[in-house]
Write a protein that holds these residues in place. Sequence first.
Motif, PDB file in Angstrom:
ATOM      1  N   ALA A 169      10.215 -62.846  30.804  1.00  0.00           N
ATOM      2  CA  ALA A 169      11.131 -61.710  30.602  1.00  0.00           C
ATOM      3  C   ALA A 169      12.513 -62.102  31.125  1.00  0.00           C
ATOM      4  CB  ALA A 169      10.627 -60.474  31.348  1.00  0.00           C
ATOM      5  N   PRO A 170      13.556 -61.413  30.686  1.00  0.00           N
ATOM      6  CA  PRO A 170      14.895 -61.736  31.185  1.00  0.00           C
ATOM      7  C   PRO A 170      14.967 -61.616  32.716  1.00  0.00           C
ATOM      8  CG  PRO A 170      15.041 -60.239  29.309  1.00  0.00           C
ATOM      9  CD  PRO A 170      13.589 -60.356  29.657  1.00  0.00           C
ATOM     10  N   PRO A 171      15.573 -62.594  33.399  1.00  0.00           N
ATOM     11  CA  PRO A 171      15.720 -62.518  34.861  1.00  0.00           C
ATOM     12  C   PRO A 171      16.557 -61.312  35.271  1.00  0.00           C
ATOM     13  CG  PRO A 171      16.942 -64.391  33.955  1.00  0.00           C
ATOM     14  CD  PRO A 171      16.175 -63.804  32.838  1.00  0.00           C
ATOM     15  N   THR A 172      16.312 -60.779  36.480  1.00  0.00           N
ATOM     16  CA  THR A 172      17.082 -59.599  36.936  1.00  0.00           C
ATOM     17  C   THR A 172      17.776 -59.842  38.269  1.00  0.00           C
ATOM     18  OG1 THR A 172      15.079 -58.769  37.982  1.00  0.00           O
ATOM     19  CG2 THR A 172      15.572 -57.941  35.762  1.00  0.00           C
ATOM     20  N   ASN A 173      17.827 -61.126  38.683  1.00  0.00           N
ATOM     21  CA  ASN A 173      18.687 -61.498  39.830  1.00  0.00           C
ATOM     22  C   ASN A 173      19.139 -62.929  39.615  1.00  0.00           C
ATOM     23  OD1 ASN A 173      16.883 -63.470  41.229  1.00  0.00           O
ATOM     24  ND2 ASN A 173      15.565 -61.640  41.382  1.00  0.00           N
ATOM     25  N   TRP A 174      20.168 -63.313  40.326  1.00  0.00           N
ATOM     26  CA  TRP A 174      20.782 -64.623  40.051  1.00  0.00           C
ATOM     27  C   TRP A 174      19.855 -65.791  40.418  1.00  0.00           C
ATOM     28  CZ3 TRP A 174      23.862 -64.077  36.427  1.00  0.00           C
ATOM     29  CH2 TRP A 174      24.854 -63.081  36.383  1.00  0.00           C
ATOM     30  N   ASP A 175      19.035 -65.636  41.440  1.00  0.00           N
ATOM     31  CA  ASP A 175      18.111 -66.740  41.786  1.00  0.00           C
ATOM     32  C   ASP A 175      17.136 -66.986  40.631  1.00  0.00           C
ATOM     33  OD1 ASP A 175      17.845 -65.889  45.351  1.00  0.00           O
ATOM     34  OD2 ASP A 175      19.337 -67.036  44.190  1.00  0.00           O
ATOM     35  N   GLU A 176      16.572 -65.883  40.116  1.00  0.00           N
ATOM     36  CA  GLU A 176      15.649 -65.993  38.972  1.00  0.00           C
ATOM     37  C   GLU A 176      16.395 -66.585  37.768  1.00  0.00           C
ATOM     38  OE1 GLU A 176      13.085 -61.832  39.448  1.00  0.00           O
ATOM     39  OE2 GLU A 176      13.995 -62.326  37.505  1.00  0.00           O
ATOM     40  N   PHE A 178      19.035 -68.633  37.617  1.00  0.00           N
ATOM     41  CA  PHE A 178      19.270 -70.083  37.676  1.00  0.00           C
ATOM     42  C   PHE A 178      17.964 -70.877  37.659  1.00  0.00           C
ATOM     43  CE2 PHE A 178      23.707 -70.380  37.496  1.00  0.00           C
ATOM     44  CZ  PHE A 178      24.273 -69.332  38.209  1.00  0.00           C
ATOM     45  N   ALA A 179      16.882 -70.275  38.168  1.00  0.00           N
ATOM     46  CA  ALA A 179      15.581 -70.960  38.076  1.00  0.00           C
ATOM     47  C   ALA A 179      15.188 -71.103  36.603  1.00  0.00           C
ATOM     48  CB  ALA A 179      14.520 -70.168  38.834  1.00  0.00           C
ATOM     49  N   ALA A 180      15.431 -70.061  35.830  1.00  0.00           N
ATOM     50  CA  ALA A 180      15.126 -70.107  34.395  1.00  0.00           C
ATOM     51  C   ALA A 180      16.030 -71.116  33.690  1.00  0.00           C
ATOM     52  CB  ALA A 180      15.303 -68.717  33.781  1.00  0.00           C
ATOM     53  N   LYS A 183      14.790 -74.588  34.201  1.00  0.00           N
ATOM     54  CA  LYS A 183      13.620 -74.901  33.363  1.00  0.00           C
ATOM     55  C   LYS A 183      14.073 -75.249  31.937  1.00  0.00           C
ATOM     56  CE  LYS A 183      10.206 -72.035  35.839  1.00  0.00           C
ATOM     57  NZ  LYS A 183       9.607 -70.662  35.840  1.00  0.00           N
ATOM     58  N   ILE A 184      15.055 -74.484  31.433  1.00  0.00           N
ATOM     59  CA  ILE A 184      15.533 -74.731  30.069  1.00  0.00           C
ATOM     60  C   ILE A 184      16.231 -76.089  30.008  1.00  0.00           C
ATOM     61  CG2 ILE A 184      17.142 -73.910  28.287  1.00  0.00           C
ATOM     62  CD1 ILE A 184      16.599 -71.036  29.361  1.00  0.00           C
ATOM     63  N   LYS A 185      16.998 -76.391  31.057  1.00  0.00           N
ATOM     64  CA  LYS A 185      17.699 -77.682  31.110  1.00  0.00           C
ATOM     65  C   LYS A 185      16.674 -78.821  31.149  1.00  0.00           C
ATOM     66  CE  LYS A 185      21.888 -79.291  33.546  1.00  0.00           C
ATOM     67  NZ  LYS A 185      22.783 -78.930  34.691  1.00  0.00           N
ATOM     68  N   ALA A 186      15.625 -78.640  31.963  1.00  0.00           N
ATOM     69  CA  ALA A 186      14.587 -79.686  32.111  1.00  0.00           C
ATOM     70  C   ALA A 186      13.855 -79.913  30.783  1.00  0.00           C
ATOM     71  CB  ALA A 186      13.609 -79.269  33.195  1.00  0.00           C
ATOM     72  N   LYS A 243      29.019 -71.816  39.139  1.00  0.00           N
ATOM     73  CA  LYS A 243      27.728 -72.531  39.040  1.00  0.00           C
ATOM     74  C   LYS A 243      27.258 -72.604  37.583  1.00  0.00           C
ATOM     75  CE  LYS A 243      23.138 -72.541  41.217  1.00  0.00           C
ATOM     76  NZ  LYS A 243      22.200 -71.810  42.107  1.00  0.00           N
ATOM     77  N   MET A 244      27.615 -71.583  36.811  1.00  0.00           N
ATOM     78  CA  MET A 244      27.181 -71.535  35.401  1.00  0.00           C
ATOM     79  C   MET A 244      27.771 -72.696  34.602  1.00  0.00           C
ATOM     80  SD  MET A 244      27.376 -67.520  34.348  1.00  0.00           S
ATOM     81  CE  MET A 244      26.021 -66.408  34.715  1.00  0.00           C
ATOM     82  N   ARG A 245      28.897 -73.219  35.075  1.00  0.00           N
ATOM     83  CA  ARG A 245      29.606 -74.253  34.293  1.00  0.00           C
ATOM     84  C   ARG A 245      28.706 -75.471  34.018  1.00  0.00           C
ATOM     85  NH1 ARG A 245      34.952 -75.197  37.769  1.00  0.00           N
ATOM     86  NH2 ARG A 245      33.397 -75.116  39.431  1.00  0.00           N
TER      87      ARG A 245
END
Length: 422
Positions: A169-176, A178-180, A183-186, A243-245
């Motif tokens: 599901a869509p993350p609802t805090n910034w830690d979640e 960036f963890a997602a 995973k997508i980057k990996a 950090k998003m950059r």
Amino acid sequence: MKNLKAILQRAPARTMLAGALAALALAGPAAAQDKPKAEVMHWWTSGGEAAALKVFADQYTKAGGVWVDAAIAGGEQARAAMVNRIVGGNPPTAAQFNTGKQFDDLVGQNLLNPLDQAAEAGQWKSFLPPAFIEAASRDGHFYAEPVNVHGQNWAFYSKEVLDKVGVSAPPTNWDEFFAAMDKIKAAGLIPIAQGGQPWQEHITFATVLLATSKEAYEQTYVKQDPAVVSTPGFKQAADVFGKMRSYVDPGSPGRNWNDATALLITGKAGVQFMGDWAKGEFKAAGKQPDKDYYCQVGLKGDQLIIGGDVFVFPKTSDEGQLKAQALLASTLLAPDTQLLFNIQKGSMPVRKDVDATKFDACAQKGMKLLADPAHQVAVVDMVIAADLKGALDDVVTKFWNDKGETAETFTTQFGEALKAAK
Ligand code: GAL
């Protein structure tokens, strides 16, 4: 005049020529003499936008008019061409702007027709959201016709990509979040599908700021208080934005917003922060909410940035044009037009008497927030002048594109831009 300068400066000169040539081309063989002919300038050129625009054109034709389309790709380029045509004394029948201050100078130069008669006839005040009545009026007179409400701070996620990396599901805090993204980057996919233009990068920043601190958002854009950059909320948002950059692809610079949306539609990228006009692209591609993509308002789904589109009607003494303007103004806000147009456009109707059940799950989420003033804020363009918006765009895009820039230098420069506007 500052706003006009800001609008003209932000579009390349070639656009002026394009605008003029388009006008010449349009001056070709006249349409049926006895029908009110409306030349309408706008920037709705993507798949979803064009499908929505076609609703306006078809409804106007059905009402007995002749629609002459004058589309120019890119909001900034189109607005510069419109201003040029209107200030240059060769105005179209109607021109698109955003809800807000972009057309202030045209009102100030007495170049737009007041719309009180149309508003009276159409009983606009009985259904327009108060913020939109205010944004479309100057000194108590209507000078613009709002035609939709666009939520500006949506996060659209590719369900295919999230499924692939095990995010349910869509993350609802910034830690979640960036963890997602990690995973997508990996997985070798693009975490954030970012369109690389200043206005798009600013949408991402404004979304991050509101998701981090509503107080900081309002202190920034509504109060335009330079002191905001020293608050914890602004600083945290600057850190998150910085950090998003590292989660966008090298193809991002210069990318159009709908090409970023296409990355989600084709399962190449995880998330795009964008207005719900992006929903029009999903719809045009036959994609469904929750089946093919998720739509989340911001990060926690609780605060909606509202804005939208308006049409202005340049001053004219030509009887035929005045008739065309009156017919167009009544067509755009007719209940059936509002239903058909907004479903295609991905936006919400500006009329409360349109059957909300006909809209998709995303629009339903937006309408719930739209119904409660505690869960919404005004889009940046509604509350700050075009020249300040341009100055802030420049600070945001510099930070976003220069990896050497730090969140500290960004906050300092953002504060200076606010100070300079005081
Ligand atoms: C916005 C406008 C939307 C959509 C978007 C991208 O300013 O409100 O209708 O056109 O630009 O082009």
